[in-house]
Enzyme design. Sequence first.
Site, PDB file in Angstrom:
ATOM      1  CG  PHE A 131      -1.801   1.161   1.365  1.00  0.00           C
ATOM      2  CD1 PHE A 131      -2.953   1.233   0.588  1.00  0.00           C
ATOM      3  CD2 PHE A 131      -1.519   2.196   2.244  1.00  0.00           C
ATOM      4  CE1 PHE A 131      -3.805   2.331   0.686  1.00  0.00           C
ATOM      5  CE2 PHE A 131      -2.377   3.293   2.347  1.00  0.00           C
ATOM      6  CZ  PHE A 131      -3.522   3.355   1.577  1.00  0.00           C
ATOM      7  CB  ALA A 132       2.229   3.276  -2.340  1.00  0.00           C
TER       8      ALA A 132
ATOM      9  N   GLY B 262      18.900  -6.787  31.855  1.00  0.00           N
ATOM     10  CA  GLY B 262      20.085  -6.007  32.214  1.00  0.00           C
ATOM     11  C   GLY B 262      21.100  -5.972  31.081  1.00  0.00           C
TER      12      GLY B 262
ATOM     13  CD  GLU C 120      -1.041  -0.184   8.923  1.00  0.00           C
ATOM     14  OE1 GLU C 120      -0.388  -1.202   8.773  1.00  0.00           O
ATOM     15  OE2 GLU C 120      -2.264  -0.167   9.025  1.00  0.00           O
TER      16      GLU C 120
END
Lengths: 385, 262
Positions: free
Chosen positions: A122-123, A339, A363
Site C-alpha cells: 500500500f502506497a 540487564g 499506519e
Amino acid sequence: MNYFLSEEQQMIKEIAQKIADEKIKPVRAELDEKEEFPRDLLKVIAQSDLFGVCIPQEYGGFGGGSFENCLAVEELSRACLGVSTSFAASGLGAYPILLYGNEEQKKTYLPEIASGRKLAAFALTESTAGSDAGGIMTSAELKGNEYVLNGTKQWITNAGEADIYSVIAMTDRNKGARGASAFIVEKGDPGFNFGKKESKMGIRASATGELIFNQCRIPKDRIIAREGMGFIVAMKTFDQSRPGVGAQAVGLAQGALDEAVSFARTRIQFGKPIITFQAVQHMLADMATLTEAARALVYAAARFVDSGAKDFSKASAMAKVFASDAAMKVTTDAVQVLGGTGYMRDYPVEKMMRDAKILQIYEGTNQVQRNIIGQELNKEGGRKK
Amino acid sequence: MHIIVCIKQVPDTKQVRLDEKTHTLIREGVESIINPYDMYALEEGLRIKDRFGGKVTVCTMGPPQAESSLREAISYGADEAVLLSDRAFAGADTWATSYTLAKGIEKIGPFDLILCGKQAVDGDTAQVGPGIAERLAIPYVTWVRKIEEIGDGLIRVQRLMDDGYDRLETTLPALLTVVKEINEPRVPSLKGKMRAKSQKIGVYGTKELEADPERVGLQGSATQVIKVFPPPRLKEREWIEGTPVEQVGQLLGKLTKLKLII
C-alpha cells in the site's frame, strides 16, 4: 485468559504459532543483522494459507475477518516483527481492492494475494505527505484509455518485493483531499521503478523503499472505485488494518514478556533467581498486565469491526495507540529485566525494543490516532445534545 | 505417483517419564506426537506429490486414538488415511507389526513408493520399514538422505553412511526409510486442517485385512519383552585428563594392563 476462540480461530492461531516457533525464531536474528527480506518464510506462510485469512472464500481466501487476521499477525509478531510486517503489509495492500474494488479487480487480484503467490503493498506516504496526507504530489492524469502516473512514494513496505501496489495519487489537485484517487499498479508496468531501499532502526527484515512513477502508464480500469475516492479508500483501509497493528504490538509484547520471565527464572544474583525479588516481579507483573489489557482491547476492536459496525475509526485507533504504547514500554522493560544481557545482540530483546518503535509511528502516528479518537469524541458529544 | 507413508504415534519425546517401580514409560497424561522421523517421510512424500502429482496415503497401526495422528498428517497435506486397529493387534513386536502393515498396504492397493522414518523414537528398532518391504517382496533402501531422481520406473537415492553416502538405484515400487537430513518438514495448512476435521478414515481389523490371526499382535510376535529396566549405574568411574595425546597414552596403558588389548 480465555477469549473463546472458535475451532477455526484456534487453528489459525496454532498454525501461526508453529511457524513462529519452528521457522521464524531460528532465523530472526540473522534476518535482522543482514537486513534480509524473508522470502522463504513468506513462502512457508503462503503454503499454510495464512495470506488468505481475511479474504472472502469466493476469492480463494479463508473468509475470516479482522479478528482472524489479528490472531495470525499476533503469533507471527511474537517471533519477529519484521516478518510480520512484511506479511501484514500484503493485507494492507489488499484492503483497498477488497473494500472498494470492482468484481473484475477482486477476481483478478485477490486470489493471487490470498494464495501468497503474489505479495501486495500500500502506497500513500511521500516526502511531503506523512501525517498530512493532503500533501501528496504524485499525480495521475487520464489520457485516452490510460492513466499516467508521475511522482515518488517513500517508506513503502514491501517496495520492490510486492507485485501488486495500491497507490494513492492526485487526479485533481484543485480539489485537495477530494482530488485523490486510488489505483492498482503492477510491478513491471511501464514507467514504474523502485528507488533506494531504506536502512532502518528496527523491523530490518522487512523491505522499505521508494516507488518511482515516471510517465507510468496503466490501463484506466485500474482505478479503484472512482476519481476522488482516494482518501476515503485510504482512511477506510486504515480503519480495517489498525487492529492488526495492535495485534502486532500484542504479539511483540508477549514475546518480550516471555523472554523476560524465562531469563528472570534462571538468572541467579545474591544466590537466588532474580524473579524472586519483588523489584523484578513488579516489573514483570506490570508488563503482563499491560500486554493482556492490550490484547483484550485489540480483540474487542477487531470483533467490533467484524460485527458489521459502520463506524469503527475510534475503536481501531484506540487498539492501535494503546497496544503500541504498551509494546514500547514492555519491550523496554524486558531489556531492563535482562540487564546487560538484554542490551547484547545475542539475546532477542534488544531487537524487540528497536522493532517496537515503528508501531507508534506507522499506519498513522500515535498522535494522529489520538486526533482521530478526539475528533470522534467531539462528534459523538455533538450528537448527544 | 501413489505414495504410501507409514507413521507411528509415539509419546512426545520432550515429556518422557519412567515409572520408578515398573520401569515402563508413563503414557498417561503424556501428549502423543507423530514419530519425528516419520514427519520427514511424510514431507518427502508430499514433495514428490508436489513435483509429479498423484496422492499420498498415510497408514498407521495402533489403538483407536492413533486416528488423531492420521488427521494431523492430513492437515499437512496427505490425501487419504488408513488406520489398522484391532484388539488382536496389541502387543505386536516388529515381526507382527510389519506383517500387519504389509497386509494393510495390500488392502490400500497399488502403489509406487512406500516411505517410512528410519526408526521410531520409542522402540528405536528400525526394523519395521525393511520388514514391510520383505513381506511385500519389493526392494528397499534405508537411511535415505536424498532422492536424486525418479523416473522410468526407477528411483536413485543417496544413503547416509558413517563415512559419507552411497548412491543407489532401484526399481519401483520400492520402500525407503529416511533420515532427518532429507528435508525440513512444512507446517500444516489451514485448508488441510479444515479437511482433517471431516475426512473419513478407513479402519481395518484382522477380518478386513484377511490377516492370519496367528500372525498378528502378541501371538504373532517372535520376541517377548521379559523386563524393561534402566541400565545399572556403574559405581566405579575414572576420569582420564590431560591433552588428547596424553589421554590416549594413559588409556592404552590401562587397557593393556587389563589385557583388554594386546
